[in-house]
Design a protein around this motif. Sequence first.
Motif, short mmCIF file in Angstrom:
data_model
loop_
_atom_site.label_atom_id
_atom_site.label_comp_id
_atom_site.label_asym_id
_atom_site.label_seq_id
_atom_site.Cartn_x
_atom_site.Cartn_y
_atom_site.Cartn_z
N LEU A 117 3.11 1.34 4.18
CA LEU A 117 3.71 1.68 5.46
C LEU A 117 3.99 3.18 5.55
N ALA A 118 4.35 3.79 4.42
CA ALA A 118 4.63 5.22 4.43
C ALA A 118 3.35 6.06 4.48
N LEU A 119 2.27 5.51 3.95
CA LEU A 119 1.01 6.26 3.88
C LEU A 119 -0.05 5.60 4.76
N GLN A 120 0.27 5.39 6.01
CA GLN A 120 -0.67 4.74 6.91
C GLN A 120 -1.94 5.56 7.10
N GLY A 121 -1.78 6.89 7.15
CA GLY A 121 -2.95 7.74 7.32
C GLY A 121 -3.92 7.63 6.17
N THR A 122 -3.38 7.56 4.94
CA THR A 122 -4.23 7.43 3.77
C THR A 122 -4.96 6.10 3.77
N LEU A 123 -4.25 5.02 4.14
CA LEU A 123 -4.89 3.72 4.22
C LEU A 123 -5.95 3.69 5.32
N GLN A 124 -5.72 4.42 6.39
CA GLN A 124 -6.74 4.52 7.44
C GLN A 124 -8.00 5.17 6.90
N ASN A 125 -7.83 6.17 6.03
CA ASN A 125 -9.00 6.80 5.44
C ASN A 125 -9.78 5.83 4.56
N ILE A 126 -9.04 5.00 3.82
CA ILE A 126 -9.72 4.02 2.96
C ILE A 126 -10.48 3.00 3.79
N SER A 127 -9.80 2.45 4.82
CA SER A 127 -10.47 1.46 5.67
C SER A 127 -11.63 2.09 6.43
N VAL B 95 -24.90 15.16 4.10
CA VAL B 95 -23.91 14.27 3.48
C VAL B 95 -24.10 14.28 1.97
N GLN B 96 -23.02 14.56 1.25
CA GLN B 96 -23.04 14.51 -0.20
C GLN B 96 -22.51 13.17 -0.71
N GLU B 97 -21.37 12.73 -0.18
CA GLU B 97 -20.81 11.45 -0.59
C GLU B 97 -19.75 11.00 0.41
N VAL B 98 -19.54 9.69 0.43
CA VAL B 98 -18.43 9.09 1.17
C VAL B 98 -17.51 8.47 0.13
N GLY B 99 -16.35 9.09 -0.10
CA GLY B 99 -15.41 8.63 -1.12
C GLY B 99 -14.36 7.71 -0.54
N LEU B 100 -13.35 7.42 -1.35
CA LEU B 100 -12.26 6.56 -0.90
C LEU B 100 -11.47 7.19 0.24
N PHE B 101 -11.32 8.51 0.19
CA PHE B 101 -10.49 9.19 1.18
C PHE B 101 -11.25 10.23 1.99
N LEU B 102 -12.27 10.85 1.41
CA LEU B 102 -12.93 11.99 2.05
C LEU B 102 -14.43 11.78 2.13
N THR B 103 -15.02 12.37 3.18
CA THR B 103 -16.47 12.48 3.31
C THR B 103 -16.82 13.95 3.11
N ARG B 104 -17.74 14.21 2.20
CA ARG B 104 -18.09 15.59 1.84
C ARG B 104 -19.47 15.94 2.40
N LEU B 105 -19.52 17.10 3.09
CA LEU B 105 -20.75 17.63 3.65
C LEU B 105 -21.03 19.00 3.06
N ILE C 181 -21.83 26.12 2.33
CA ILE C 181 -20.39 25.89 2.37
C ILE C 181 -20.12 24.39 2.34
N ASN C 182 -19.17 23.99 1.49
CA ASN C 182 -18.80 22.59 1.34
C ASN C 182 -17.66 22.24 2.30
N ILE C 183 -17.79 21.12 3.00
CA ILE C 183 -16.78 20.66 3.94
C ILE C 183 -16.31 19.28 3.52
N SER C 184 -14.99 19.08 3.45
CA SER C 184 -14.40 17.78 3.14
C SER C 184 -13.62 17.31 4.36
N LEU C 185 -14.01 16.16 4.90
CA LEU C 185 -13.38 15.62 6.10
C LEU C 185 -12.74 14.27 5.78
N PRO C 186 -11.55 13.99 6.30
CA PRO C 186 -10.97 12.65 6.12
C PRO C 186 -11.89 11.59 6.72
N ASN C 187 -11.98 10.46 6.05
CA ASN C 187 -12.85 9.39 6.53
C ASN C 187 -12.48 8.94 7.94
#
Length: 289
Positions: free
Chosen positions: A101-111, A138-148, A154-160
């Motif tokens: 409940l406290a980390l809803q944003g993080t769970l949104q990234n996982i989902s 696209v380099q990878e789609v992780g649990l929390f971040l998508t890396r381009l 230049i490397n870019i990390s975006l929240p899922n």
Amino acid sequence: MDELLKDVNAWTPLAIAWGSNLLAATIILIVGWWVSAAVGRAVGKAASRSPRIDPTIVPMVRSVAVWAIRIFTLIAVLARFGVQTASLIAVLGAAGLAIGLALQGTLQNISAGIMLLALRPLRAGEYIAIGSSQEGTVQEVGLFLTRLTQADGINISLPNSTVWNATIINYSRHVRRRLDVASVVRYGDDIDLAINTLKALVAKHPLVLQDPAPAVLVTEYRDNGVVVVARVWAEASKHWELTCSLRYEVRKALESAGMRAPVPVRGVEDEEVSSGAAKAPAQSGDLTS
């Protein structure tokens, strides 16, 4: 002395028990961590060897497998010291709910990461654009971040969640891409000659695909001339190379065919001359009369 020996005899079994439990827990911890790392490496190797496994899902699957083994390892370690794992799991579940409940944003990234892997609008190695803000390979789609990785390195990390909620433009999903190269033919130049010149150019260009067949079309009239578009298809990996090549060769071919530069043409009329020309018939009429 007798009392000291009695204390030693009383504490010896307890010390042996704690020592054996500590040794066993240490061994379990080391083995569990080693097994988790081995499983992670095995997942990576299996993905690299099998062409059927999408490399995009590898980082998330590897992370889930590694941390699942490590969590079970920690529970086994606590069980060696007599901790009631059932109650511990219940406490962890309640704590997990509160943390969730406290980390809803993080769970949104996982989902969002799970949805990206399930629906696959992007894959590792594909060139995409996220809305109108970011683009790259696209380099990878992780649990929390998508890396381009951008074209300039230049490397870019975006929240899922950001990627999932944005419009994803995938430039690499299809093997072929269309390319339109526009050029302007100045008024007064031979438009048929320009069209035939461009048709001959795209017909012999090594990067232009002949299926679908290329076409040369008149699409627009402007102040400085007629817009002629060379519409061709290319392999997705050769799209940018063909774009730069045609933009150079189209202008060069038209100039070689005698086409003038498409500069804007404006008619300038002097006010005194125009007013004098308007009065001239009246003056001549007065003289004849």
